[in-house]
Design an enzyme around this catalytic site. Sequence first.
Site, PDB file in Angstrom:
ATOM      1  N   HIS A  63     -15.671 -54.804 -46.710  1.00  0.00           N
ATOM      2  CA  HIS A  63     -16.850 -54.715 -47.465  1.00  0.00           C
ATOM      3  C   HIS A  63     -17.006 -54.290 -49.054  1.00  0.00           C
ATOM      4  O   HIS A  63     -18.737 -53.957 -48.894  1.00  0.00           O
ATOM      5  CB  HIS A  63     -16.802 -53.284 -46.807  1.00  0.00           C
ATOM      6  CG  HIS A  63     -16.662 -53.480 -45.179  1.00  0.00           C
ATOM      7  ND1 HIS A  63     -17.746 -53.852 -44.368  1.00  0.00           N
ATOM      8  CD2 HIS A  63     -15.440 -53.103 -44.530  1.00  0.00           C
ATOM      9  CE1 HIS A  63     -17.632 -53.882 -43.165  1.00  0.00           C
ATOM     10  NE2 HIS A  63     -15.922 -53.423 -43.031  1.00  0.00           N
ATOM     11  N   GLU A 138     -18.969 -58.285 -38.731  1.00  0.00           N
ATOM     12  CA  GLU A 138     -18.835 -57.277 -38.166  1.00  0.00           C
ATOM     13  C   GLU A 138     -20.056 -57.146 -36.858  1.00  0.00           C
ATOM     14  O   GLU A 138     -19.229 -56.387 -35.826  1.00  0.00           O
ATOM     15  CB  GLU A 138     -17.790 -56.467 -38.972  1.00  0.00           C
ATOM     16  CG  GLU A 138     -16.360 -55.507 -37.920  1.00  0.00           C
ATOM     17  CD  GLU A 138     -16.140 -54.486 -39.526  1.00  0.00           C
ATOM     18  OE1 GLU A 138     -16.540 -54.161 -40.296  1.00  0.00           O
ATOM     19  OE2 GLU A 138     -15.155 -54.010 -38.422  1.00  0.00           O
ATOM     20  N   HIS A 204     -13.465 -54.272 -32.111  1.00  0.00           N
ATOM     21  CA  HIS A 204     -14.307 -53.114 -32.179  1.00  0.00           C
ATOM     22  C   HIS A 204     -14.965 -52.817 -30.666  1.00  0.00           C
ATOM     23  O   HIS A 204     -15.553 -53.040 -29.934  1.00  0.00           O
ATOM     24  CB  HIS A 204     -15.768 -53.096 -32.890  1.00  0.00           C
ATOM     25  CG  HIS A 204     -15.396 -52.551 -34.092  1.00  0.00           C
ATOM     26  ND1 HIS A 204     -15.729 -51.826 -34.117  1.00  0.00           N
ATOM     27  CD2 HIS A 204     -15.269 -53.230 -35.027  1.00  0.00           C
ATOM     28  CE1 HIS A 204     -15.193 -51.085 -35.599  1.00  0.00           C
ATOM     29  NE2 HIS A 204     -15.043 -51.863 -36.417  1.00  0.00           N
ATOM     30  N   ARG A 236       0.044 -49.685 -18.260  1.00  0.00           N
ATOM     31  CA  ARG A 236      -0.786 -49.664 -16.907  1.00  0.00           C
ATOM     32  C   ARG A 236      -1.317 -50.564 -17.158  1.00  0.00           C
ATOM     33  O   ARG A 236      -1.956 -50.671 -16.436  1.00  0.00           O
ATOM     34  CB  ARG A 236      -0.156 -49.121 -15.754  1.00  0.00           C
ATOM     35  CG  ARG A 236       0.795 -49.429 -15.055  1.00  0.00           C
ATOM     36  CD  ARG A 236       1.242 -48.039 -13.866  1.00  0.00           C
ATOM     37  NE  ARG A 236       2.154 -47.681 -13.830  1.00  0.00           N
ATOM     38  CZ  ARG A 236       2.564 -46.312 -14.109  1.00  0.00           C
ATOM     39  NH1 ARG A 236       1.327 -45.211 -15.079  1.00  0.00           N
ATOM     40  NH2 ARG A 236       3.321 -45.342 -14.021  1.00  0.00           N
ATOM     41  N   ILE A 259      -1.678 -45.981 -43.331  1.00  0.00           N
ATOM     42  CA  ILE A 259      -2.932 -45.468 -42.955  1.00  0.00           C
ATOM     43  C   ILE A 259      -3.511 -45.715 -41.192  1.00  0.00           C
ATOM     44  O   ILE A 259      -3.119 -44.333 -40.286  1.00  0.00           O
ATOM     45  CB  ILE A 259      -3.581 -45.059 -43.578  1.00  0.00           C
ATOM     46  CG1 ILE A 259      -3.440 -44.269 -45.575  1.00  0.00           C
ATOM     47  CG2 ILE A 259      -4.589 -44.007 -43.222  1.00  0.00           C
ATOM     48  CD1 ILE A 259      -4.275 -43.974 -46.327  1.00  0.00           C
ATOM     49  N   HIS A 260      -4.041 -46.759 -40.861  1.00  0.00           N
ATOM     50  CA  HIS A 260      -4.070 -47.402 -39.546  1.00  0.00           C
ATOM     51  C   HIS A 260      -3.367 -47.816 -39.272  1.00  0.00           C
ATOM     52  O   HIS A 260      -3.947 -47.414 -37.741  1.00  0.00           O
ATOM     53  CB  HIS A 260      -5.184 -48.760 -40.136  1.00  0.00           C
ATOM     54  CG  HIS A 260      -5.787 -48.074 -41.350  1.00  0.00           C
ATOM     55  ND1 HIS A 260      -6.738 -47.833 -42.404  1.00  0.00           N
ATOM     56  CD2 HIS A 260      -7.827 -48.410 -40.716  1.00  0.00           C
ATOM     57  CE1 HIS A 260      -7.987 -47.854 -42.305  1.00  0.00           C
ATOM     58  NE2 HIS A 260      -8.551 -47.963 -41.916  1.00  0.00           N
ATOM     59  N   ASP A 283      -9.705 -54.889 -45.509  1.00  0.00           N
ATOM     60  CA  ASP A 283     -11.108 -53.784 -44.674  1.00  0.00           C
ATOM     61  C   ASP A 283     -11.607 -53.063 -45.791  1.00  0.00           C
ATOM     62  O   ASP A 283     -11.878 -51.999 -45.909  1.00  0.00           O
ATOM     63  CB  ASP A 283     -10.858 -53.316 -43.826  1.00  0.00           C
ATOM     64  CG  ASP A 283     -11.724 -52.594 -42.554  1.00  0.00           C
ATOM     65  OD1 ASP A 283     -13.291 -52.891 -43.235  1.00  0.00           O
ATOM     66  OD2 ASP A 283     -11.231 -51.960 -41.480  1.00  0.00           O
ATOM     67  N   ALA A 316     -12.927 -44.928 -41.710  1.00  0.00           N
ATOM     68  CA  ALA A 316     -13.384 -46.189 -42.437  1.00  0.00           C
ATOM     69  C   ALA A 316     -13.145 -47.087 -42.977  1.00  0.00           C
ATOM     70  O   ALA A 316     -13.622 -46.925 -44.531  1.00  0.00           O
ATOM     71  CB  ALA A 316     -15.065 -45.118 -42.395  1.00  0.00           C
ATOM     72  N   GLY A 317     -12.973 -47.539 -42.236  1.00  0.00           N
ATOM     73  CA  GLY A 317     -12.383 -49.027 -43.914  1.00  0.00           C
ATOM     74  C   GLY A 317     -11.308 -48.154 -44.801  1.00  0.00           C
ATOM     75  O   GLY A 317     -10.874 -47.209 -44.069  1.00  0.00           O
TER      76      GLY A 317
HETATM   77 ZN    ZN Z   1     -14.471 -53.822 -41.676  1.00  0.00          ZN
END
Ligand code: ZN
Length: 393
Positions: A63, A138, A204, A236, A259-260, A283, A316-317
Site C-alpha cells: 500500500h 483489495e 476479507h 466444527r 504481529i499479524h 501489506d 491496519a496493514g
Molecule cells: Zn492490504
Amino acid sequence: MIALTASRLYTPLESIEQPVVMLEGAQIVEVSSRTQRPIPEGVQRVDFGDSILAPGYVDIHVHGGAGHDVMEMDTTALPAVEQLLAKHGVTSYLPTTVTASSDHTLAALDRLATAIENAERAPGSHGRRAQPVGIHLEGPFISFERRGVHPPQDLLPPTLPVFERLWQAARGHIRMLTIAPELEGARAVIVEAARCGVCVSLGHSDAKLHEARAAVEAGARHATHTFNAMRPLGHRDPGIVAAVLTDARLSADIIADGIHLDPTIVELFLKMKGPDSAVLITDATAATGMPDGHYRLGWFEVEVKNGMCTAEGRLAGSVLTMDRAVRNVTKFAGWGLQQALRLATLNPSRVVGLSHRGKLEAGCEADIVVLSPNGEVRATFIRGVRTEAGDGR
Ligand SMILES: [Zn+2]
C-alpha cells in the site's frame, strides 16, 4: 557485459557455489559457477565476497512506504515508495488499492496504470526503484464483517458492470483481485476476472467451507493474508481458512511480521502450504521505513506505535519489509534461507504470472538481491541497475 560473483547463489530452486551471473544491460545472459567456467576476458567483474545472490523480491501486496500511499495523487509518492522497496530487496511489486470512493479508486487506477506503462517503456529512467508490474485491487468487493479497516460506506457488492469499470480504468493492468466469495454476485466476477487473466484471491471474507470451495471451482487460485480478516478456523466450523490450508489448488500468502500472526501459526501455515504454495507479502503502509506517528492508508488515517499499525483499534496493514519477512520465516519455522527465499521470489511471480522474474536464469530480468549470509540486504539490482541497501529494518 558485467560478471557478478559471490560465495553462493540460489536460483532459488538450485544452489550454486562460487556463482557467476553475467548481465548484459537489463537482462541475465548466463548463470554458472567459477568452478566450471572461468570469467571471460574483458568482462567487468563485480565481486560480492561472502554474499549470497538471489532473485529480487516480488511483493504482491504493497500500500505504501516512506510516508506515502500508492493511491496518492502526488506524483512524487510512487517513486518514494519504490526507492524504499528497492533498499529492502524488492525489485517488482503490485501497488495495492484499499477500498475508497468510486471516484478516488478510478482515478488511482488510471494513475497506477500510467506508472506501470511508463516503467515498462523506460527501464533506464526508472533506475533505482522497484518496478510496478500490475495492480492488486483489495477492495471494494469484500465482506462487511471482515472488512478490517476498509471504510464500510465504500464497500460494493461484486457485479460485472463495476468490475468492468475498474478494469477499464486500470487499462487491463489489474493482476490480482481480493474478493469475498460469499457475497452475492461474487461467482460471476470471479469467473470473469479469471478469464481476463487476473489472479483471483480469497480474502476479507466470512466464507464458510463450501462457499470457499465453490469459489475455487469458479476460478479462485490464491488467498490474501491468510487468517487475517477471515472467518476464524473452528473445529466444527472449518470455514475459509480450512479450505485455504487444505486445497492444493490454492496458493496463499501471509504477513510474517510476528504481529499479524503468532509465530507458531506461521509455522503451521508453512507446514500446510509448503515451499511450493506459500507466499510472503508485507501489506506495507505509508508508515513503513518511518518513525511512529500518523500516516494515511488510501483515504483514511492510521496510527503507528512500536511497529504496530492500527486504525480505530484494528490492525491496519504493517510496517514490515520483505527482507525481514524472509528472515522471520527462518526464525519462526526453522526453514533454511534458500527455501524461505522461494516465498518472496519464485512463488509470488508464478501466482501473478510474471514469467521472467523471481528466478535467476538466462533470459530473465537482471533483478537480483545481494544478501549477507543472514539475509540482510547489501545491494539490489533492478533490471541491471544497482542500488545500495537500506537500514535493514
Ligand atoms: Zn492490504
